[in-house]
Design a protein around this motif. Sequence first.
Motif, short mmCIF file in Angstrom:
data_model
loop_
_atom_site.label_atom_id
_atom_site.label_comp_id
_atom_site.label_asym_id
_atom_site.label_seq_id
_atom_site.Cartn_x
_atom_site.Cartn_y
_atom_site.Cartn_z
N ALA A 29 0.83 -1.20 0.00
CA ALA A 29 0.00 0.00 0.00
C ALA A 29 0.87 1.25 0.00
O ALA A 29 1.95 1.28 0.58
CB ALA A 29 -0.91 0.00 1.23
N CYS A 30 0.42 2.28 -0.65
CA CYS A 30 1.07 3.60 -0.67
C CYS A 30 2.54 3.56 -1.06
O CYS A 30 3.41 4.05 -0.33
CB CYS A 30 0.89 4.28 0.69
N PRO A 31 2.88 3.00 -2.21
CA PRO A 31 4.29 2.89 -2.57
C PRO A 31 4.99 4.24 -2.75
O PRO A 31 6.19 4.35 -2.50
CB PRO A 31 4.27 2.11 -3.89
N GLU A 32 4.22 5.27 -3.15
CA GLU A 32 4.83 6.58 -3.38
C GLU A 32 5.34 7.17 -2.07
O GLU A 32 6.49 7.63 -1.98
CB GLU A 32 3.82 7.55 -4.00
N THR A 33 4.48 7.18 -1.05
CA THR A 33 4.88 7.78 0.23
C THR A 33 5.87 6.88 0.96
O THR A 33 6.75 7.37 1.67
CB THR A 33 3.66 8.04 1.14
N ASP A 51 7.43 14.46 9.08
CA ASP A 51 6.36 14.85 8.16
C ASP A 51 6.09 13.77 7.11
O ASP A 51 4.95 13.48 6.77
CB ASP A 51 6.66 16.19 7.51
N LEU A 52 7.15 13.14 6.61
CA LEU A 52 6.99 12.07 5.62
C LEU A 52 6.41 10.81 6.25
O LEU A 52 5.62 10.10 5.61
CB LEU A 52 8.33 11.77 4.95
N HIS A 56 2.78 9.11 5.17
CA HIS A 56 2.60 7.69 4.85
C HIS A 56 1.52 7.07 5.73
O HIS A 56 0.68 6.31 5.25
CB HIS A 56 3.93 6.94 4.99
N LYS A 57 1.51 7.42 6.99
CA LYS A 57 0.47 6.91 7.90
C LYS A 57 -0.92 7.35 7.44
O LYS A 57 -1.86 6.56 7.46
CB LYS A 57 0.71 7.39 9.33
N GLU A 58 -1.04 8.60 7.02
CA GLU A 58 -2.32 9.10 6.54
C GLU A 58 -2.78 8.36 5.29
O GLU A 58 -3.96 8.03 5.14
CB GLU A 58 -2.25 10.61 6.26
N CYS A 59 -1.86 8.07 4.40
CA CYS A 59 -2.17 7.32 3.19
C CYS A 59 -2.67 5.92 3.57
O CYS A 59 -3.67 5.44 3.03
CB CYS A 59 -0.94 7.22 2.29
N MET A 60 -1.99 5.27 4.50
CA MET A 60 -2.38 3.94 4.94
C MET A 60 -3.77 3.96 5.59
O MET A 60 -4.60 3.10 5.33
CB MET A 60 -1.35 3.39 5.94
#
Length: 67
Positions: A29-33, A51-52, A56-60
């Motif tokens: 999941a979320c390979p970009e972030t 921040d990064l 990533h957590k938000e994307c997940m």
Amino acid sequence: MSSLSAASLETPAGTGGAEQQKPLKPCCACPETKKVRDACIIEKGEENCRDLIEAHKECMRALGFKI
């Protein structure tokens, strides 16, 4: 670590294998972030990439993972 409930992802038997989807795994999941986050952690250390990590957590979370 996060886990998904298998019961919520099951489909009734005999509905046709072509329509059945495998659940998304956290590693995929979320390979970009994930890529940007990991590179930052390796180069600068975890404390400098908050921040990064949060992005990533938000994307997940948006994909339904409980983090």
